[in-house]
Scaffold this motif. Structure first.
Motif, mmCIF file in Angstrom:
data_model
loop_
_atom_site.group_PDB
_atom_site.id
_atom_site.type_symbol
_atom_site.label_atom_id
_atom_site.label_comp_id
_atom_site.label_asym_id
_atom_site.label_seq_id
_atom_site.Cartn_x
_atom_site.Cartn_y
_atom_site.Cartn_z
ATOM 1 N N ILE A 69 0.850 -1.204 0.000
ATOM 2 C CA ILE A 69 0.000 0.000 0.000
ATOM 3 C C ILE A 69 0.884 1.252 0.000
ATOM 4 O O ILE A 69 0.662 2.184 -0.773
ATOM 5 N N ARG A 70 1.888 1.277 0.878
ATOM 6 C CA ARG A 70 2.792 2.440 0.947
ATOM 7 C C ARG A 70 3.563 2.616 -0.348
ATOM 8 O O ARG A 70 3.725 3.724 -0.843
ATOM 9 N N TRP A 71 4.057 1.515 -0.923
ATOM 10 C CA TRP A 71 4.835 1.574 -2.163
ATOM 11 C C TRP A 71 3.963 2.071 -3.314
ATOM 12 O O TRP A 71 4.381 2.898 -4.106
ATOM 13 N N SER A 72 2.733 1.602 -3.391
ATOM 14 C CA SER A 72 1.835 2.005 -4.473
ATOM 15 C C SER A 72 1.407 3.467 -4.350
ATOM 16 O O SER A 72 1.223 4.150 -5.358
ATOM 17 N N ALA A 73 1.253 3.946 -3.128
ATOM 18 C CA ALA A 73 0.768 5.303 -2.903
ATOM 19 C C ALA A 73 1.880 6.354 -2.870
ATOM 20 O O ALA A 73 1.602 7.549 -2.970
ATOM 21 N N SER A 74 3.115 5.939 -2.761
ATOM 22 C CA SER A 74 4.226 6.881 -2.625
ATOM 23 C C SER A 74 4.454 7.670 -3.905
ATOM 24 O O SER A 74 4.207 7.198 -5.011
ATOM 25 N N SER A 75 4.949 8.881 -3.761
ATOM 26 C CA SER A 75 5.320 9.682 -4.924
ATOM 27 C C SER A 75 6.810 9.537 -5.222
ATOM 28 O O SER A 75 7.295 10.019 -6.233
ATOM 29 N N LYS A 76 7.510 8.861 -4.366
ATOM 30 C CA LYS A 76 8.954 8.672 -4.534
ATOM 31 C C LYS A 76 9.233 7.360 -5.271
ATOM 32 O O LYS A 76 8.452 6.428 -5.229
ATOM 33 N N GLY A 77 10.364 7.304 -5.930
ATOM 34 C CA GLY A 77 10.820 6.075 -6.574
ATOM 35 C C GLY A 77 9.921 5.577 -7.688
ATOM 36 O O GLY A 77 9.818 4.375 -7.911
ATOM 37 N N ARG A 78 9.265 6.463 -8.412
ATOM 38 C CA ARG A 78 8.323 6.033 -9.438
ATOM 39 C C ARG A 78 9.007 5.333 -10.610
ATOM 40 O O ARG A 78 8.406 4.487 -11.263
ATOM 41 N N GLU A 79 10.277 5.671 -10.854
ATOM 42 C CA GLU A 79 11.008 4.992 -11.916
ATOM 43 C C GLU A 79 11.233 3.523 -11.535
ATOM 44 O O GLU A 79 11.100 2.624 -12.364
ATOM 45 N N VAL A 80 11.533 3.286 -10.281
ATOM 46 C CA VAL A 80 11.699 1.914 -9.792
ATOM 47 C C VAL A 80 10.341 1.222 -9.736
ATOM 48 O O VAL A 80 10.211 0.048 -10.091
ATOM 49 N N PHE A 81 9.306 1.949 -9.341
ATOM 50 C CA PHE A 81 7.953 1.386 -9.273
ATOM 51 C C PHE A 81 7.508 0.901 -10.647
ATOM 52 O O PHE A 81 6.869 -0.149 -10.767
ATOM 53 N N ALA A 82 7.850 1.660 -11.696
ATOM 54 C CA ALA A 82 7.486 1.248 -13.052
ATOM 55 C C ALA A 82 8.133 -0.089 -13.404
ATOM 56 O O ALA A 82 7.566 -0.895 -14.138
ATOM 57 N N LEU A 83 9.289 -0.322 -12.868
ATOM 58 C CA LEU A 83 10.017 -1.565 -13.116
ATOM 59 C C LEU A 83 9.565 -2.680 -12.175
ATOM 60 O O LEU A 83 9.399 -3.828 -12.588
ATOM 61 N N LEU A 84 9.354 -2.350 -10.908
ATOM 62 C CA LEU A 84 9.014 -3.339 -9.880
ATOM 63 C C LEU A 84 7.795 -2.863 -9.079
ATOM 64 O O LEU A 84 7.939 -2.392 -7.954
ATOM 65 N N PRO A 85 6.594 -2.978 -9.629
ATOM 66 C CA PRO A 85 5.416 -2.456 -8.929
ATOM 67 C C PRO A 85 4.968 -3.288 -7.729
ATOM 68 O O PRO A 85 4.271 -2.790 -6.859
ATOM 69 N N THR A 86 5.377 -4.543 -7.682
ATOM 70 C CA THR A 86 4.965 -5.426 -6.588
ATOM 71 C C THR A 86 6.125 -5.642 -5.632
ATOM 72 O O THR A 86 7.218 -5.983 -6.063
ATOM 73 N N VAL A 87 5.871 -5.434 -4.348
ATOM 74 C CA VAL A 87 6.924 -5.640 -3.345
ATOM 75 C C VAL A 87 7.129 -7.128 -3.106
ATOM 76 O O VAL A 87 6.178 -7.906 -3.140
ATOM 77 N N ARG A 88 8.388 -7.496 -2.880
ATOM 78 C CA ARG A 88 8.728 -8.894 -2.572
ATOM 79 C C ARG A 88 10.007 -8.907 -1.763
ATOM 80 O O ARG A 88 11.004 -8.320 -2.167
ATOM 81 N N THR A 89 9.990 -9.616 -0.653
ATOM 82 C CA THR A 89 11.197 -9.709 0.166
ATOM 83 C C THR A 89 12.259 -10.565 -0.515
ATOM 84 O O THR A 89 13.437 -10.430 -0.219
ATOM 85 N N THR A 90 11.861 -11.420 -1.443
ATOM 86 C CA THR A 90 12.826 -12.290 -2.113
ATOM 87 C C THR A 90 13.746 -11.511 -3.052
ATOM 88 O O THR A 90 14.768 -12.024 -3.477
ATOM 89 N N ARG A 91 13.368 -10.266 -3.396
ATOM 90 C CA ARG A 91 14.202 -9.465 -4.290
ATOM 91 C C ARG A 91 15.186 -8.587 -3.539
ATOM 92 O O ARG A 91 15.984 -7.899 -4.148
#
Length: 187
Positions: A69-91
């Motif tokens: 929820i925090r990652w999707s709603a954040s205005s920061k790191g949108r370039e990374v979000f475009a690449l990795l929109p889903t959070v995963r601890t394995t990454r």
């Protein structure tokens, strides 16, 4: 259970006090006796609703949900979000060179221009050096792509290249060489 029932049905004030163990207090000695009896039983009187691994699994699931929820709603790191929109601890990994590619930071021309006023052009002659150019198009790294990337790498998403073991090695070699080039230019 009898003590719990008595406490629940009591109308007056209840005061609890700490008392020294094994000091001859009759109530405490009786409680010790019951505790010893409980250890000799074949079966457990009370079952807990959830075991510890189940609770840990629930907590982990909830933490991941809140993180997403925090990652999707954040205005920061949108370039990374475009690449990795889903959070995963394995990454989660601590690879300095790969992290530069994921974030678009470090020795990448676009980052160098934005933060240090340097040129954003690539040494191959391309006017804009960003992570897409480095990964897919830069002629300077064609030999590494040939050796480490799948033949159809132009049609492969960036995240698959980043998390494929062999292509990841190639990306790491590219970023190591980029950093080395960048440091030599500043000397």
């Amino acid at each position: 259970m009898e003590i719990k029932r008595l406490l629940a049905n009591h109308d007056g004030i209840i005061r609890l006090f700490w008392i020294k163990a094994h000091a001859g207090f009759s109530g405490n000695e009786r409680a010790d006796e019951y505790a010893k009896q409980a250890t000799t039983k074949d079966a457990i009187d009370i079952e807990l609703a959830f075991d510890i691994p189940f609770v840990k699994k629930l907590l982990k699931k909830e933490l991941n949900r809140l993180w997403q929820i925090r990652w999707s709603a954040s205005s920061k790191g949108r370039e990374v979000f475009a690449l990795l929109p889903t959070v995963r601890t394995t990454r989660i990994q601590g690879d300095f060179f790969i992290n530069q590619l994921i974030t678009g930071h470090g020795a990448i021309g676009l980052h160098q221009e934005r933060f240090f006023g340097k040129s954003s052009s690539c040494s191959c002659g391309q006017q804009l050096e960003d992570r897409t150019h480095i990964i897919y198009y830069c002629t300077k790294w064609a030999h590494i792509r040939k050796d480490y990337f799948p033949p159809n790498h132009h049609n492969t998403s960036m995240d698959l290249l980043l998390f494929n073991k062999k292509s990841r090695q190639g990306l790491r070699l590219i970023m190591e060489a980029k950093l080395k080039d960048s440091l030599q230019k500043t000397e």
